[in-house]
Design a protein around this motif. Structure first.
Motif, mmCIF file in Angstrom:
data_model
loop_
_atom_site.group_PDB
_atom_site.id
_atom_site.type_symbol
_atom_site.label_atom_id
_atom_site.label_comp_id
_atom_site.label_asym_id
_atom_site.label_seq_id
_atom_site.Cartn_x
_atom_site.Cartn_y
_atom_site.Cartn_z
ATOM 1 N N ILE A 105 61.168 41.377 30.793
ATOM 2 C CA ILE A 105 62.294 40.705 31.459
ATOM 3 C C ILE A 105 62.910 41.555 32.564
ATOM 4 C CG2 ILE A 105 62.785 39.365 29.374
ATOM 5 C CD1 ILE A 105 65.235 41.139 28.951
ATOM 6 N N GLY A 106 62.211 42.628 32.968
ATOM 7 C CA GLY A 106 62.633 43.377 34.150
ATOM 8 C C GLY A 106 63.892 44.196 33.987
ATOM 9 N N VAL A 107 64.118 44.747 32.804
ATOM 10 C CA VAL A 107 65.311 45.570 32.586
ATOM 11 C C VAL A 107 65.213 46.848 33.410
ATOM 12 C CG1 VAL A 107 66.642 46.836 30.860
ATOM 13 C CG2 VAL A 107 65.589 44.658 30.264
ATOM 14 N N PRO A 108 66.270 47.227 34.134
ATOM 15 C CA PRO A 108 66.232 48.471 34.909
ATOM 16 C C PRO A 108 65.813 49.657 34.048
ATOM 17 C CG PRO A 108 68.162 47.194 35.495
ATOM 18 C CD PRO A 108 67.535 46.490 34.321
ATOM 19 N N GLN A 109 64.931 50.485 34.595
ATOM 20 C CA GLN A 109 64.378 51.612 33.857
ATOM 21 C C GLN A 109 65.318 52.815 33.959
ATOM 22 O OE1 GLN A 109 61.223 51.461 32.130
ATOM 23 N NE2 GLN A 109 59.687 51.174 33.716
ATOM 24 N N ILE A 110 66.053 53.068 32.905
ATOM 25 C CA ILE A 110 66.941 54.224 32.892
ATOM 26 C C ILE A 110 66.441 55.232 31.865
ATOM 27 C CG2 ILE A 110 68.955 52.891 33.620
ATOM 28 C CD1 ILE A 110 69.864 52.907 30.671
ATOM 29 N N ALA A 111 66.624 56.488 32.170
ATOM 30 C CA ALA A 111 66.199 57.541 31.240
ATOM 31 C C ALA A 111 66.887 58.843 31.634
ATOM 32 C CB ALA A 111 64.687 57.729 31.281
ATOM 33 N N PRO A 112 67.349 59.609 30.656
ATOM 34 C CA PRO A 112 67.950 60.906 30.970
ATOM 35 C C PRO A 112 66.859 61.908 31.346
ATOM 36 C CG PRO A 112 67.789 60.635 28.612
ATOM 37 C CD PRO A 112 67.368 59.331 29.216
ATOM 38 N N ALA A 113 67.220 62.925 32.094
ATOM 39 C CA ALA A 113 66.263 63.980 32.417
ATOM 40 C C ALA A 113 65.917 64.726 31.134
ATOM 41 C CB ALA A 113 66.857 64.927 33.455
ATOM 42 N N PHE A 114 64.687 65.188 31.042
ATOM 43 C CA PHE A 114 64.251 65.903 29.846
ATOM 44 C C PHE A 114 64.463 67.402 30.033
ATOM 45 C CE2 PHE A 114 60.951 68.240 27.524
ATOM 46 C CZ PHE A 114 61.255 67.843 26.233
ATOM 47 N N GLY A 115 64.929 68.061 28.991
ATOM 48 C CA GLY A 115 65.080 69.506 29.043
ATOM 49 C C GLY A 115 66.273 69.984 28.246
ATOM 50 N N VAL A 116 66.434 71.280 28.178
ATOM 51 C CA VAL A 116 67.536 71.884 27.443
ATOM 52 C C VAL A 116 68.867 71.442 28.040
ATOM 53 C CG1 VAL A 116 68.615 74.045 26.753
ATOM 54 C CG2 VAL A 116 66.121 73.885 26.845
ATOM 55 N N GLY A 117 69.726 70.954 27.183
ATOM 56 C CA GLY A 117 71.017 70.473 27.642
ATOM 57 C C GLY A 117 70.958 69.115 28.296
ATOM 58 N N LYS A 118 69.765 68.498 28.280
ATOM 59 C CA LYS A 118 69.600 67.181 28.893
ATOM 60 C C LYS A 118 69.070 66.226 27.823
ATOM 61 C CE LYS A 118 68.683 69.337 33.380
ATOM 62 N NZ LYS A 118 67.710 69.519 34.486
ATOM 63 N N GLY A 119 68.126 65.383 28.173
ATOM 64 C CA GLY A 119 67.557 64.464 27.202
ATOM 65 C C GLY A 119 66.557 65.159 26.290
ATOM 66 N N ASP A 120 66.353 64.599 25.094
ATOM 67 C CA ASP A 120 65.415 65.213 24.155
ATOM 68 C C ASP A 120 64.199 64.328 23.898
ATOM 69 O OD1 ASP A 120 66.640 63.208 22.793
ATOM 70 O OD2 ASP A 120 67.361 64.441 21.133
ATOM 71 N N VAL A 121 63.979 63.339 24.769
ATOM 72 C CA VAL A 121 62.826 62.459 24.651
ATOM 73 C C VAL A 121 62.052 62.472 25.962
ATOM 74 C CG1 VAL A 121 62.039 60.081 24.312
ATOM 75 C CG2 VAL A 121 63.969 60.962 22.986
ATOM 76 N N ILE A 122 60.743 62.664 25.861
ATOM 77 C CA ILE A 122 59.891 62.598 27.046
ATOM 78 C C ILE A 122 59.486 61.141 27.248
ATOM 79 C CG2 ILE A 122 57.732 63.327 28.103
ATOM 80 C CD1 ILE A 122 57.864 65.870 26.488
ATOM 81 N N PHE A 123 59.881 60.552 28.356
ATOM 82 C CA PHE A 123 59.585 59.152 28.611
ATOM 83 C C PHE A 123 58.192 58.993 29.221
ATOM 84 C CE2 PHE A 123 63.909 58.828 27.557
ATOM 85 C CZ PHE A 123 64.228 57.494 27.362
ATOM 86 N N ASP A 124 57.807 57.748 29.475
ATOM 87 C CA ASP A 124 56.465 57.438 29.966
ATOM 88 C C ASP A 124 56.379 57.540 31.478
ATOM 89 O OD1 ASP A 124 55.616 56.696 27.311
ATOM 90 O OD2 ASP A 124 56.730 54.816 27.577
ATOM 91 N N GLY A 125 55.155 57.423 31.970
ATOM 92 C CA GLY A 125 54.901 57.382 33.403
ATOM 93 C C GLY A 125 54.835 58.755 34.031
ATOM 94 N N PRO A 126 54.298 58.830 35.238
ATOM 95 C CA PRO A 126 54.150 60.119 35.914
ATOM 96 C C PRO A 126 55.476 60.823 36.170
ATOM 97 C CG PRO A 126 53.710 58.290 37.425
ATOM 98 C CD PRO A 126 53.757 57.717 36.049
ATOM 99 N N GLY A 127 56.553 60.040 36.333
ATOM 100 C CA GLY A 127 57.854 60.639 36.568
ATOM 101 C C GLY A 127 58.660 60.832 35.302
ATOM 102 N N ARG A 128 58.058 60.526 34.152
ATOM 103 C CA ARG A 128 58.743 60.629 32.850
ATOM 104 C C ARG A 128 60.071 59.872 32.847
ATOM 105 N NH1 ARG A 128 54.491 61.787 29.880
ATOM 106 N NH2 ARG A 128 53.630 63.876 30.195
ATOM 107 N N ASN A 129 60.096 58.757 33.574
ATOM 108 C CA ASN A 129 61.329 57.971 33.673
ATOM 109 C C ASN A 129 61.078 56.487 33.444
ATOM 110 O OD1 ASN A 129 59.883 57.508 35.995
ATOM 111 N ND2 ASN A 129 61.584 57.906 37.415
#
Length: 252
Positions: free
Chosen positions: A81-105
């Motif tokens: 349904i085309g939901v905007p792709q949001i994701a926190p940056a991965f790393g210490v003090g940031k997000g703790d999940v590695i997302f999909d795709g080449p940009g991990r986003n």
């Protein structure tokens, strides 16, 4: 049988948990009372919104009310349904999940489970009962206002083009540039491919039906907080819920 000395078996635990869960099914919304014959249960606006939901808006195609839906307002199927792709940056003090795709986003959705690229960006239709009480909407919480979530369905391309995570009310760690949306829109469910124009009054009525017509007041925070006990027989510490002050918990 237990009272007579028989042992407690696993199936008894299952039935006991099921009986408890049945007490937490809140399905006495205005639409339910109206369906049972109380013609005053729904406001005129909610009734008009229901007609849009079932008719012009075709919302019921995915948010079904019959068959295996069991009146839960979902077909429980997977859709893009085309939901905007949001994701926190991965790393210490940031997000703790590695997302999909080449940009991990990106979030590949159902593909993560099936390994089938044809399932990319598919997510299950959410049941709409008591949706008014949700703090966020869609699988990633891309919208925090029900009106915005409904408006997204009406014109997905415009919603994606105009999307701003800050305006959408997201937390700071989710306000990074959104992931690539062209590949998502290329797989958009045909049911949402053509924008639907609603007059302002029609949109207000549709929102009134989803927000108020499907809301059982028993599902509100005040009632649920009272279900949290002050203590448990095991003696273990009771879980703390940030929106349930201790004074609102049940005495038992």
């Amino acid at each position: 049988s237990v009272a007579a000395g028989a042992p407690i078996d696993f199936s008894m635990f299952g039935r006991a948990i099921a009986e408890f869960e049945f007490t937490l099914v809140f399905a006495n919304a205005p639409v339910d009372r109206y369906a049972r014959g109380d013609k005053s249960a729904m406001s005129d606006s909610q009734k008009r919104g229901a007609m849009i939901f079932l008719g012009k808006g075709n919302c019921v195609q995915c948010h079904a009310v019959a068959g295996q839906s069991n009146e839960m307002f979902s077909d429980f199927q997977m859709h893009v349904i085309g939901v905007p792709q949001i994701a926190p940056a991965f790393g210490v003090g940031k997000g703790d999940v590695i997302f999909d795709g080449p940009g991990r986003n990106e979030d590949f959705g159902l593909e993560q489970l099936t390994g089938n690229s044809a399932d990319r960006y598919k997510f299950r239709s959410s049941p709409l009962r008591n949706a008014a009480l949700q703090p966020a909407f869609f699988h990633n919480g891309a919208f925090t206002r029900l009106e915005d979530a409904i408006r997204h369905h009406l014109d997905v391309a415009r919603s994606v083009r105009d999307y701003d995570p800050i305006s959408a009310g997201l937390a700071n760690d989710l306000t990074l540039p959104i992931g690539p949306m062209a590949p998502v829109l290329a797989r958009l469910d045909p049911l949402l491919a053509t924008p639907l124009e609603l007059r302002p009054d029609e949109f207000r009525d549709l929102v009134a039906f989803v927000r108020d017509g499907l809301l059982d007041d028993r599902a509100r925070r005040e009632n649920l907080c009272r279900l949290v006990p002050r203590s448990v027989p095991s003696g273990f510490t009771v879980l703390q819920f940030e929106r349930c002050p201790a004074r609102e918990r049940d005495e038992d």
